[in-house]
Design a protein around this motif. Structure first.
Motif, PDB file in Angstrom:
ATOM      1  N   TYR A 193      62.146   7.442  66.201  1.00 50.87           N
ATOM      2  CA  TYR A 193      63.232   7.848  65.536  1.00 50.87           C
ATOM      3  C   TYR A 193      64.038   8.375  66.366  1.00 50.87           C
ATOM      4  CZ  TYR A 193      59.899   6.820  61.705  1.00 50.87           C
ATOM      5  OH  TYR A 193      58.325   6.217  60.673  1.00 50.87           O
ATOM      6  N   GLY A 194      64.863   7.730  67.195  1.00 54.05           N
ATOM      7  CA  GLY A 194      66.651   7.875  67.283  1.00 54.05           C
ATOM      8  C   GLY A 194      65.233   8.657  69.169  1.00 54.05           C
ATOM      9  N   SER A 195      64.661   9.125  69.156  1.00 54.06           N
ATOM     10  CA  SER A 195      64.045   9.839  70.592  1.00 54.06           C
ATOM     11  C   SER A 195      65.112  10.954  71.285  1.00 54.06           C
ATOM     12  CB  SER A 195      63.990   8.738  71.566  1.00 54.06           C
ATOM     13  OG  SER A 195      63.595   7.529  71.219  1.00 54.06           O
ATOM     14  N   GLY A 196      65.719  11.931  70.256  1.00 52.62           N
ATOM     15  CA  GLY A 196      65.884  12.831  70.183  1.00 52.62           C
ATOM     16  C   GLY A 196      65.687  13.764  70.902  1.00 52.62           C
ATOM     17  N   GLY A 197      64.648  13.896  70.789  1.00 53.95           N
ATOM     18  CA  GLY A 197      63.298  14.889  71.291  1.00 53.95           C
ATOM     19  C   GLY A 197      63.505  15.984  70.605  1.00 53.95           C
TER      20      GLY A 197
ATOM     21  N   ASN B  21      65.909  18.784  70.154  1.00 52.26           N
ATOM     22  CA  ASN B  21      67.429  18.781  69.617  1.00 52.26           C
ATOM     23  C   ASN B  21      67.400  18.059  68.179  1.00 52.26           C
ATOM     24  OD1 ASN B  21      68.708  19.216  71.934  1.00 52.26           O
ATOM     25  ND2 ASN B  21      68.859  17.581  72.719  1.00 52.26           N
ATOM     26  N   ALA B  22      66.886  16.787  68.165  1.00 53.64           N
ATOM     27  CA  ALA B  22      66.723  16.572  66.587  1.00 53.64           C
ATOM     28  C   ALA B  22      65.992  16.756  66.680  1.00 53.64           C
ATOM     29  CB  ALA B  22      66.861  14.641  66.482  1.00 53.64           C
TER      30      ALA B  22
ATOM     31  N   ALA C 157      67.395  19.904  64.934  1.00 53.36           N
ATOM     32  CA  ALA C 157      69.076  19.340  64.403  1.00 53.36           C
ATOM     33  C   ALA C 157      68.585  20.349  62.359  1.00 53.36           C
ATOM     34  CB  ALA C 157      69.856  18.040  64.941  1.00 53.36           C
ATOM     35  N   PHE C 158      67.866  18.868  62.020  1.00 53.03           N
ATOM     36  CA  PHE C 158      67.367  19.307  60.605  1.00 53.03           C
ATOM     37  C   PHE C 158      67.159  20.684  60.698  1.00 53.03           C
ATOM     38  CE2 PHE C 158      64.805  15.339  61.418  1.00 53.03           C
ATOM     39  CZ  PHE C 158      65.884  14.304  60.830  1.00 53.03           C
TER      40      PHE C 158
ATOM     41  N   ASP D  35      70.056  22.114  60.126  1.00 56.21           N
ATOM     42  CA  ASP D  35      71.307  21.510  59.183  1.00 56.21           C
ATOM     43  C   ASP D  35      71.077  22.579  57.716  1.00 56.21           C
ATOM     44  OD1 ASP D  35      73.186  19.780  57.553  1.00 56.21           O
ATOM     45  OD2 ASP D  35      71.317  18.836  57.077  1.00 56.21           O
TER      46      ASP D  35
ATOM     47  N   LEU E   9      79.146  17.042  70.639  1.00 51.76           N
ATOM     48  CA  LEU E   9      77.985  17.001  69.590  1.00 51.76           C
ATOM     49  C   LEU E   9      76.355  16.556  70.277  1.00 51.76           C
ATOM     50  CD1 LEU E   9      79.756  15.824  66.779  1.00 51.76           C
ATOM     51  CD2 LEU E   9      77.980  17.700  66.799  1.00 51.76           C
ATOM     52  N   ILE E  10      75.426  16.791  70.271  1.00 51.12           N
ATOM     53  CA  ILE E  10      73.885  16.489  71.131  1.00 51.12           C
ATOM     54  C   ILE E  10      73.434  15.325  70.127  1.00 51.12           C
ATOM     55  CG2 ILE E  10      72.341  16.773  72.423  1.00 51.12           C
ATOM     56  CD1 ILE E  10      74.226  17.157  73.835  1.00 51.12           C
ATOM     57  N   ALA E  11      73.513  16.495  68.630  1.00 54.18           N
ATOM     58  CA  ALA E  11      72.399  15.851  67.203  1.00 54.18           C
ATOM     59  C   ALA E  11      73.038  16.908  66.413  1.00 54.18           C
ATOM     60  CB  ALA E  11      71.033  15.668  67.565  1.00 54.18           C
ATOM     61  N   ASP E  12      74.038  16.134  65.458  1.00 53.49           N
ATOM     62  CA  ASP E  12      74.752  16.910  64.988  1.00 53.49           C
ATOM     63  C   ASP E  12      73.526  18.373  63.781  1.00 53.49           C
ATOM     64  OD1 ASP E  12      75.927  14.639  65.685  1.00 53.49           O
ATOM     65  OD2 ASP E  12      76.871  14.204  63.869  1.00 53.49           O
TER      66      ASP E  12
ATOM     67  N   ALA F 224      67.639  17.586  55.252  1.00 58.29           N
ATOM     68  CA  ALA F 224      68.795  17.880  56.155  1.00 58.29           C
ATOM     69  C   ALA F 224      69.081  16.296  56.512  1.00 58.29           C
ATOM     70  CB  ALA F 224      68.489  18.094  57.319  1.00 58.29           C
TER      71      ALA F 224
ATOM     72  N   THR G 150      70.859  14.375  60.279  1.00 59.47           N
ATOM     73  CA  THR G 150      71.353  14.610  62.096  1.00 59.47           C
ATOM     74  C   THR G 150      71.351  13.232  62.195  1.00 59.47           C
ATOM     75  OG1 THR G 150      71.314  15.801  63.724  1.00 59.47           O
ATOM     76  CG2 THR G 150      68.932  14.327  63.875  1.00 59.47           C
ATOM     77  N   THR G 151      73.133  13.744  63.350  1.00 62.90           N
ATOM     78  CA  THR G 151      72.962  12.477  64.488  1.00 62.90           C
ATOM     79  C   THR G 151      72.631  12.122  65.376  1.00 62.90           C
ATOM     80  OG1 THR G 151      74.427  11.772  61.854  1.00 62.90           O
ATOM     81  CG2 THR G 151      74.642  10.367  64.123  1.00 62.90           C
ATOM     82  N   VAL G 152      71.822  11.526  65.911  1.00 65.13           N
ATOM     83  CA  VAL G 152      71.193  11.562  67.640  1.00 65.13           C
ATOM     84  C   VAL G 152      72.433  10.865  68.470  1.00 65.13           C
ATOM     85  CG1 VAL G 152      69.955  11.351  69.191  1.00 65.13           C
ATOM     86  CG2 VAL G 152      69.079  11.381  66.902  1.00 65.13           C
TER      87      VAL G 152
ATOM     88  N   HIS H 213      72.252  11.981  71.721  1.00 64.94           N
ATOM     89  CA  HIS H 213      71.870  12.185  72.972  1.00 64.94           C
ATOM     90  C   HIS H 213      70.588  11.640  72.622  1.00 64.94           C
ATOM     91  CE1 HIS H 213      71.074  12.776  77.199  1.00 64.94           C
ATOM     92  NE2 HIS H 213      69.752  14.203  76.579  1.00 64.94           N
TER      93      HIS H 213
ATOM     94  N   PHE I 221      67.803   3.545  72.551  1.00 69.82           N
ATOM     95  CA  PHE I 221      68.479   4.315  71.454  1.00 69.82           C
ATOM     96  C   PHE I 221      69.835   4.604  72.364  1.00 69.82           C
ATOM     97  CE2 PHE I 221      64.168   4.564  69.266  1.00 69.82           C
ATOM     98  CZ  PHE I 221      65.013   4.298  67.676  1.00 69.82           C
TER      99      PHE I 221
ATOM    100  N   HIS J 102      64.598   7.041  59.723  1.00 63.81           N
ATOM    101  CA  HIS J 102      65.784   6.438  59.690  1.00 63.81           C
ATOM    102  C   HIS J 102      66.951   6.386  58.704  1.00 63.81           C
ATOM    103  CE1 HIS J 102      64.728   5.548  63.414  1.00 63.81           C
ATOM    104  NE2 HIS J 102      63.651   3.800  62.828  1.00 63.81           N
TER     105      HIS J 102
END
Lengths: 393, 414
Positions: A142-146, A148-149, A152-153, A156, A202-205, B83, B85-87, B89, B95, B117
């Motif tokens: 899912y986006g492979s944000g590591g 950080n993502a 981020a949750f 947030d 911004l990295i992962a809002d 919650a 987020t918007t990735v 990076h 991606f 997603h």
């Protein structure tokens, strides 16, 4: 889940010889190299011969296909007590707890506790997809944000639920950077301002660049031995007043806003014989600033949800009110894999033994080092802490 | 609000066509249950047979009672958006080309918290959302958080379009437009906004009802295409292969009878020549060109549809040789799917029950109308599913086959 029962104290077992293998952003050396350098520094700092170390506890992610046993032959050490703890941000606290008991019970006399990892250019990316079964199956695709993502949750949600602002988190990051400017081994050596923090990429809002730690290579280590042994070696040491460790706490919480400390803090302070007000500094596990705020709440420095208000009341610098992460924390020093789980412990030992590399906290008697980590799916599963005390003179 | 998908600009022929990348595709065996369900358009989660706990991520045993008896059950999917987020990076090249990428953390009403997603139609957190499962570009099942109610231009969501094969603004080849099914598919594609529809027709001398009408549709271009002739397939592929985004193989030969009621192999060979070798010829000539265009902008090559039959699962003796040819085609199609996977082109197999045509004249109702079958194919493209079993007969056969292939075989042999 039960609270901590009454457990034996750690009288007569101490921590000594805090060492750091300076961090680098990338290294072409393997994790074994960093382990070896850490052990060499422990021997130099303590004056012990290699043969005198009869216990080894290794926190590392990057030793594969080796585990701790392969490392014994690699380093040419013969030990009678061995532990391998790939527990990330919790490995320092867990290593400490086990080593204290081993020495206390006579299973080992001197245990080297080492957190070490390396970082090649593509290593961090490669580690993410295979970090855990759940991460591979249900997070990385899912986006492979590591991380950080994932954080981020949590950030947030925490901001919305408890009214924390970007400025609150920024204050922590800026204060830690101020602390880091006094510490020679920090990766980041430039002052950070609040506008720098707020306006970063911004990295992962809502997470921006300076909310994130920098993956790097390095090692942190200390020795566990009897007080008598430390005194005979003429080593400065700290004592351990109490510890706690908890894994997969509150599994039914929909999202993480608290950790296992909530279950264990009563024991932590009770066994230590102190109150939160007696604590002179806290080394939070600061992989993201929201986790620092959650730890301060869960360790009883303020109530749940009052973290933002607490942040607004304090400066967090070594020379101000409520110092945290006195060497800069991971946010400024860098995150060297499992060494990050040792960073706060090693800095705490330095602060309480006059062996400072970072700026000292004046008249510090009690410090807390926090462990947290292993976000194998949606939350960090491990939480732990140790109350360290300056040795009575 | 989701802006309607704009018509893509003409391709700049000077620019290099990007190579296809896949999102991370490694999964544990347990997790493939989500993929298996999503390939049929279903959202299923692991449920404990002993204590009823619903769990996610998938595991080898029940997280509550430790039972090893787990099954997959369809879920309604409603939950609370905790919650978002918007990735911006990403650590993955797929991606990296597609950030910003929106994600949701959702607490399902049935218990688990899931990473998904996030469809752009969802309101900000906290909000009620509906979880669904889709196949991603790697052909693996993933979760998507949708708004509770339909919103305008739902299918045009940029992230969702990466998981579906919507014919809107795409160029499609329908290999046989002479059959009622082929014609219904062409009309459906035109209504769904396909940019250009090539319609193949074998044996140009043979008139069929309403075929001429197709040519009056502005999107339609007729092509003589003979699947039994390698040369014909090669020539057409050379002409249009580099433009086809979706290939729908509707060509089939269907004759009744099994083995003993007919002498010789000519009829069976004619069935195999179209149903099996026709697919093989198409795959050899068209698949390489389509694979090269799997990442060609907003309207890239995206899907390959095979019209099979529910008889591919288990032989229907009254139509025995036809069943065998469809079973062969199914097997070949699995090979094609595996070969297409690295290019992110979805191979969709359609398994209808008896179609209401002249070759099923003697079979009792219910039979599938050409329109219903075409609609199922269109929906499969729009939802991005892999296996479609349209109609009551197909659904019933599937259920019987899933319960016990051997029992079904015995039932059919009586």
């Amino acid at each position: 889940m039960t609270a901590n029962g009454s457990s034996r104290d750690y009288r007569d077992v101490v921590l000594a010889a805090p060492v750091t293998v300076p961090y680098v952003r990338y290294s072409i050396r393997s994790a074994h190299w960093f382990v070896a350098q850490a052990l060499a520094r422990l021997l130099t700092a303590s004056g012990l011969r290699k043969a005198a170390v009869d216990g080894l506890s290794l926190g590392s992610f990057m030793l594969a296909p080796d585990t701790a046993i392969g490392v014994t032959q690699h380093l040419g050490v013969t030990v009678r007590w061995l532990d391998h703890l790939p527990l990330g941000g919790a490995c320092g606290i867990v290593a400490l707890r086990r080593a204290l008991r081993a020495v206390q019970c006579g299973d080992a006399e001197v245990v080297a506790c080492i957190g070490a990892d390396t970082n090649s250019v593509d290593a961090f990316r490669q580690s993410l997809g295979s970090f855990s079964v759940f991460a591979r199956d249900a997070v990385f695709p899912y986006g492979s944000g590591g991380p950080n993502a994932s954080f981020a949750f949590l950030t947030d949600y925490y901001m919305r639920r408890y009214g924390a602002t970007r400025e609150d988190f920024g204050k922590i990051c800026v204060a830690q950077r101020d602390n880091a400017l006094g510490y020679p081994h920090a990766i980041f050596k430039k002052k950070l301002t609040l506008p720098d923090y707020l306006n970063a990429r911004l990295i992962a809002d809502p997470i921006r660049l300076f909310d994130c730690v920098m993956p790097c290579a390095g090692a942190e280590a200390f020795l566990v031995m009897t007080r008598q042994r430390a005194e005979s070696l003429n080593l400065p040491f700290v004592t351990v007043r109490s510890t706690c460790e908890r894994h997969n706490a509150f599994p039914d919480d929909p999202i993480q806003t608290r950790g296992g400390w909530v279950l264990d803090r009563e024991h932590l302070y009770g066994a230590a014989g102190i109150d939160p007000a007696d604590v002179d500094f806290v080394q939070t596990y600061d992989d993201y600033p929201v986790m620092s705020v959650i730890q301060l709440e869960d360790l009883g420095f303020c109530a749940k949800g009052e973290g933002p208000e607490f942040v607004r009341r304090h400066t967090f610098t070594t020379d101000g009110s409520f110092p945290i992460n006195t060497s800069g924390g991971q946010l400024s020093v860098g995150q060297a894999g499992c060494a990050a789980g040792f960073l706060g412990l090693v800095e705490s030992i330095r602060q309480l033994t006059e062996c400072n590399l970072a700026r000292p906290v004046a008249n510090a008697r009690f410090g807390i080092a926090v462990g947290y980590g292993m976000i194998t799916y949606d939350r960090g599963l491990c939480s732990g802490a140790a109350v360290l005390s300056r040795a009575a003179t | 609000m989701i802006p309607p998908l704009p018509k893509p600009p003409r391709k700049n022929p000077i620019l290099r066509t990007r190579l296809p990348l896949l999102p991370p595709s490694a999964r544990s065996r347990a997790a493939l249950g989500l993929t298996a369900a999503a390939s049929r358009g279903r959202f299923e989660l692991q449920v404990c047979n002993d204590c009823g706990a619903v769990q996610y991520p998938p595991r080898e045993s029940c997280h509550r009672c430790l039972s090893g008896k787990l099954c997959w059950r369809a879920q309604e999917g409603s939950g609370e958006l905790l919650a978002t987020t918007t990735v911006r990076h990403s650590h993955d090249t797929f991606f990296q080309e597609r950030v910003p990428w929106r994600l949701a953390l959702v607490r399902l009403d049935v218990g688990p918290t899931v990473v998904a997603h996030l469809h752009a139609g969802c309101p900000p957190a906290p909000a009620r959302v509906r979880l669904g499962a889709r196949l991603d570009k790697a052909g693996q099942g993933v979760l998507v958080a949708f708004p509770m109610d339909e919103v305008p231009n739902m299918a045009d969501d940029r992230q969702l379009r990466e998981m579906t094969c919507d014919p809107k603004f795409r160029k499609v080849l329908v290999t046989d437009g002479k059959s009622a099914v082929g014609q219904a598919v062409v009309r459906g594609l035109a209504a769904a906004g396909a940019d250009l529809i090539w319609v193949g027709h074998a044996e140009p001398w043979k008139e069929t009802a309403r075929f001429a009408e197709l040519a009056t549709l502005p999107q339609v271009a007729l092509l003589p295409l003979e699947l039994t002739d390698s040369q014909s397939v090669r020539e057409i592929a050379a002409e249009i292969g580099g433009k086809v985004d979706i290939l729908i193989n509707t060509a089939e030969v269907h004759r009744t009878h099994g083995i003993s009621s007919r002498s010789g192999v000519e009829t069976a060979r004619a069935e195999m020549d179209v149903n099996y070798f026709g697919l093989l010829r198409l795959a050899q000539e068209f698949a390489p060109a389509m694979r090269a265009r799997a990442a060609d902008g907003q309207s890239s090559a995206v899907a390959w549809v095979n019209l099979l039959s529910i008889y591919a699962l288990s032989n229907f003796p009254p139509h025995g040789t036809f069943s065998a040819s469809k079973a062969a085609a199914l097997s070949l199609s699995q090979c094609l799917r595996a070969e297409m996977r690295s290019s992110a082109i979805r191979v969709i197999n359609v398994f209808p029950g008896p179609i209401d045509d002249e070759w099923n004249q003697t079979l009792p109702a219910p039979k599938l109308s050409a329109e219903a079958l075409a609609k199922a194919i269109l929906s499969a493209l729009q939802d991005g599913v892999e296996d479609v079993y349209p109609g009551d007969v197909a659904q019933e056969w599937l259920a019987r086959w899933q319960e016990s292939p051997k029992v079904l075989e015995k039932e059919l042999s009586i």
